[in-house]
Design an enzyme around this catalytic site. Structure first.
Site, PDB file in Angstrom:
ATOM      1  N   ARG A 239       0.855  -1.189   0.000  1.00 60.73           N
ATOM      2  CA  ARG A 239       0.000   0.000   0.000  1.00 60.73           C
ATOM      3  C   ARG A 239       0.890   1.237   0.000  1.00 60.73           C
ATOM      4  NH1 ARG A 239      -3.749  -2.222  -1.518  1.00 60.73           N
ATOM      5  NH2 ARG A 239      -5.824  -2.412  -0.661  1.00 60.73           N
ATOM      6  N   GLU A 268      -2.031   7.958  -4.063  1.00 67.65           N
ATOM      7  CA  GLU A 268      -2.294   7.576  -5.461  1.00 67.65           C
ATOM      8  C   GLU A 268      -3.741   7.910  -5.846  1.00 67.65           C
ATOM      9  OE1 GLU A 268      -1.346   3.334  -4.814  1.00 67.65           O
ATOM     10  OE2 GLU A 268      -3.438   2.897  -5.314  1.00 67.65           O
ATOM     11  N   HIS A 286      -0.830   0.353  -9.683  1.00 71.17           N
ATOM     12  CA  HIS A 286      -1.617  -0.508  -8.774  1.00 71.17           C
ATOM     13  C   HIS A 286      -2.317  -1.635  -9.541  1.00 71.17           C
ATOM     14  CE1 HIS A 286      -3.736  -0.426  -4.612  1.00 71.17           C
ATOM     15  NE2 HIS A 286      -3.691  -1.660  -5.069  1.00 71.17           N
TER      16      HIS A 286
HETATM   17  C1  DGY Z   1      -6.065  -5.345  -2.911  1.00 70.88           C
HETATM   18  O1  DGY Z   1      -6.760  -6.317  -3.157  1.00 70.88           O
HETATM   19  O2  DGY Z   1      -5.912  -4.901  -1.780  1.00 70.88           O
HETATM   20  C2  DGY Z   1      -5.392  -4.712  -4.074  1.00 70.88           C
HETATM   21  O3  DGY Z   1      -4.472  -3.765  -3.680  1.00 70.88           O
HETATM   22  C3  DGY Z   1      -6.452  -4.093  -4.962  1.00 70.88           C
HETATM   23  O4  DGY Z   1      -6.205  -4.504  -6.242  1.00 70.88           O
END
Ligand code: DGY
Length: 324
Positions: A239, A268, A286
């Site tokens: 993240r 982001e 992402h």
């Molecule tokens: C998640 O599943 O947490 C991913 O970052 C989203 O694609």
């Protein structure tokens, strides 16, 4: 009367059709990015909401939307949910674990290899017409095979990356996690538990796969980067906010570490401008879980959580089961 649900972002039409068999659905196929106030307006009278990880559900939203019973995230991460506030309001949160584990681990490895072997930097050079001849030291990078792979955060995805590194590339795998894995899982991953300090100091390649929370905010900042090897690569598929992006850009520019691969960013889709000007970073928007089968499986799991809870009181992957 059928329950009413909101699908807050554009999503596979077949998943909308499936939900429409059970609910009165309002969807956002134009993919308008609603402000929190607009989201609250859209949620009036709704019992459920299908979120994708970018919609914040907090005490303000919950207070303004008293009919809401469930928020189903199409993501394994759920830092867009204030789970405490949701539990206090009696609202269930669900996420989408497991279905994305292997795909995300594949991507973590792809990003690691692209970063260590300078794939995008060399492609930009070629596309710019700068390739005039072969040179012995042109885009020399770091080896993956036989290197020490460090993993910070050893959940399901971390374990998938460990298995790929150990079994596929003969890497020595070390990890740090809030809690140590049991011996059988460590053996399966061929991974050894070390302190965070040792992880930073000894990893040739460090992959971040820990959840974001107040305690993991800037888990990798200037001080941590300074402890890493100058030849090391850092990969973040976890993240934004886990890495201090400004400090990382400075470390890349100063060659405190050799390179970074980033799929997630603080704030982001904005990217820290300094990251856009350093050459030794691979940047992706992402997409770690972005394959069609996996995104479909994530969407179906979020839909099944809505159906399971609102129709049968049996969600598949509840985050705050006390609400049940
Ligand atoms: C998640 O599943 O947490 C991913 O970052 C989203 O694609």
């Amino acid at each position: 009367m059928r329950p009413r649900i909101l699908i807050a972002r554009a999503i596979f039409p077949e998943v909308i059709d499936k939900l429409a068999q059970h609910f009165d659905v309002t969807s956002n196929q134009d993919d308008v990015l609603w402000t929190p106030v607009q989201l609250m307006a859209q949620l009036q009278g709704m019992q459920g909401v299908f979120t994708t990880g970018s919609e914040r559900i907090d005490a303000t939203v919950l207070a303004a939307c008293p009919t809401l019973k469930i928020c189903a995230n199409m993501a394994v991460g759920y830092n867009n949910f204030d789970l405490e506030a949701m539990s206090a309001a009696g609202v269930l949160g669900t996420n989408a674990p497991d279905v994305l584990t292997e795909t995300t681990a594949d991507f973590g490895f792809a990003l690691l290899m692209a970063t260590a072997r300078r794939l995008t930097e060399s492609e930009h050079f070629l596309r710019a017409g700068l390739w005039a001849r072969w040179r012995y030291d042109m885009f020399t990078g770091a080896d993956i095979h036989g290197a020490t792979l460090g993993i910070l955060g050893m959940g399901r995805i971390g374990q998938g990356i460990a298995r790929r590194g150990a079994h596929g590339f003969g890497m020595k795998v070390i990890y740090h996690n809030r809690s140590r894995l049991d011996a059988a899982t460590e053996a399966q991953c061929q991974a050894s538990y070390v302190s965070k300090e040792e992880l930073l100091r000894t990893a040739d390649h460090l992959v971040l796969v820990l959840p974001y929370s107040a305690s993991s905010h800037h888990a990798i900042g200037a001080a941590e980067l300074a402890q890493m090897k100058p030849t090391a690569t850092l990969v973040n598929i976890a993240r934004g906010g886990i890495v201090d992006d400004a400090a990382l850009a400075a470390a890349l520019r100063n060659r405190t570490i050799a390179a970074a691969g980033l799929d997630v960013f603080e704030g982001e889709p904005r990217v820290h401008p300094d990251l856009l000007t350093v050459p030794n970073v691979v940047l992706t928007p992402h997409i770690a879980s972005a394959t069609v089968p996996t995104r479909l499986a994530m969407a179906h799991l979020a839909a099944d959580n809505l159906i399971g809870y609102l129709l049968h009181h049996k969600p598949l992957t509840p985050l705050n089961p006390a609400v049940l």
